[in-house]
Design an enzyme around this catalytic site. Structure first.
Site, mmCIF file in Angstrom:
data_model
loop_
_atom_site.group_PDB
_atom_site.id
_atom_site.type_symbol
_atom_site.label_atom_id
_atom_site.label_comp_id
_atom_site.label_asym_id
_atom_site.label_seq_id
_atom_site.Cartn_x
_atom_site.Cartn_y
_atom_site.Cartn_z
ATOM 1 N N ASP A 1 1.078 -1.248 -0.035
ATOM 2 C CA ASP A 1 -0.110 -0.042 -0.179
ATOM 3 C C ASP A 1 0.958 1.360 -0.005
ATOM 4 O O ASP A 1 2.159 1.068 0.061
ATOM 5 C CB ASP A 1 -0.882 -0.168 1.260
ATOM 6 N N SER A 2 0.549 2.470 0.187
ATOM 7 C CA SER A 2 1.345 3.426 -0.017
ATOM 8 C C SER A 2 0.586 4.664 0.760
ATOM 9 O O SER A 2 -0.509 4.487 0.879
ATOM 10 C CB SER A 2 1.703 3.641 -1.339
ATOM 11 N N SER A 3 1.200 5.827 0.406
ATOM 12 C CA SER A 3 0.270 6.980 0.722
ATOM 13 C C SER A 3 -0.605 7.220 -0.327
ATOM 14 O O SER A 3 -1.428 8.138 -0.030
ATOM 15 C CB SER A 3 1.251 8.329 0.996
ATOM 16 N N PHE A 4 -0.375 6.729 -1.255
ATOM 17 C CA PHE A 4 -1.299 6.739 -2.244
ATOM 18 C C PHE A 4 -2.649 6.439 -2.017
ATOM 19 O O PHE A 4 -3.297 5.210 -1.691
ATOM 20 C CB PHE A 4 -0.705 6.073 -3.734
ATOM 21 N N MET B 1 5.318 0.510 6.489
ATOM 22 C CA MET B 1 3.618 0.887 6.488
ATOM 23 C C MET B 1 2.942 0.394 7.752
ATOM 24 O O MET B 1 2.200 1.108 8.135
ATOM 25 C CB MET B 1 3.136 -0.549 5.675
#
Ligand code: BEZ
Length: 262
Positions: free
Chosen positions: A21-24, A76
């Site tokens: 996952d990401s800050s996206f 994360m």
């Protein structure tokens, strides 16, 4: 590794599994229909495998379920713990986990394609984590996912005299994944395979930014001064397929399923 002990929220990092996952924000935002498919009930025990920064873990929790988030990336999990201090998160890998008490459901959004070393071993671990009748509800990249993006990368790598990039992802066909699920002890109740063009709103530099975030393992070890020109070339090659008037669009293909432990 054996999980289930919420107090074990700060294990030493075994090293990240990549950008599961990401800050996206779109990664989580597009997971909302999957939470609907999971339909978590108050009091149910749910394990969120590849929870990233925990946005969907929190959504599941808000429906009254008891939820544990697991992710292979220490970074994360650190963010998840900071964003949702009341929830339980631990570092862990889908290839190597077990639980003390069986769960009612295992949920996974945009993460299983990162667990590419042995997808059947991941399915076996999920099965063992569930009670009989427990649900496995997930979405991952399906066959053809990011095909134009990957073609642009392969061509750019070749033009720069680099070895073909070894992709860290697993994008199965529906038939292949259904077979793995059935052989792994699941009854498949629903399996959908669909295109989901995804705006790269948080990638001002288009495909190049996407590769910087999600293809970071492929850039490791390259001469630093090669990276910018290489990614500029990726942009040139990918633009005809992925750049629209409104902005860049990733050519995502999704495999979404709900299966039940037999
Ligand atoms: C995906 O969600 O399809 C994806 C994300 C990062 C890398 C590859 C695929």
């Amino acid at each position: 590794m054996r999980y289930d002990t919420p107090s074990l929220t700060r294990w030493p990092a075994p090293g990240g599994s990549g950008a599961s996952d990401s800050s996206f924000g779109y990664v989580s935002a597009q997971g909302a229909p999957l939470v609907e498919l999971l339909d978590p009930r108050p009091g149910e025990r749910v394990l969120d495998l590849g929870c990233g920064t925990g946005a969907l873990t929190s959504e599941i929790h808000s429906r009254g379920a008891e939820v544990l988030g697991i992710d292979g990336s220490a970074a994360m999990i650190e963010k998840a713990l900071a964003h949702y201090p009341g929830l339980d998160f631990i570092i862990g890998d889908g290839h190597d986990f077990s639980v003390a008490e069986p769960y009612d459901a295992v949920f996974s959004n945009a993460a299983l394609h990162w667990m590419s070393k042995d997808p059947s071993a991941v399915i076996a671990n999920v099965r063992d984590a569930l009670r009989p009748g427990g649900r496995f509800v997930a979405e991952l990249g399906g066959a053809g996912n990011c095909a134009a993006m990957i073609a642009a990368m392969s061509t750019a790598w070749r033009e720069y005299g680099l070895r073909e990039p070894e992709l860290p992802w697993f994008f199965p066909t529906p038939a292949e994944y259904a077979t793995r699920l059935e052989q792994g002890g699941f009854a498949v109740r629903l399996l959908e395979y669909f295109d989901r063009p995804t705006p790269l709103d948080e990638c001002p530099d288009g495909a190049a930014d996407w590769v910087r975030v999600f293809g970071a393992p492929l850039l490791e070890g390259l001469p630093p001064d090669l990276v910018d020109p290489l990614l500029r070339r990726v942009n040139e090659l990918a633009a005809p397929a992925l750049r629209r008037e409104t902005g860049w669009m990733a050519d995502y293909v999704r495999l979404r399923f709900a299966a039940v432990r037999r």
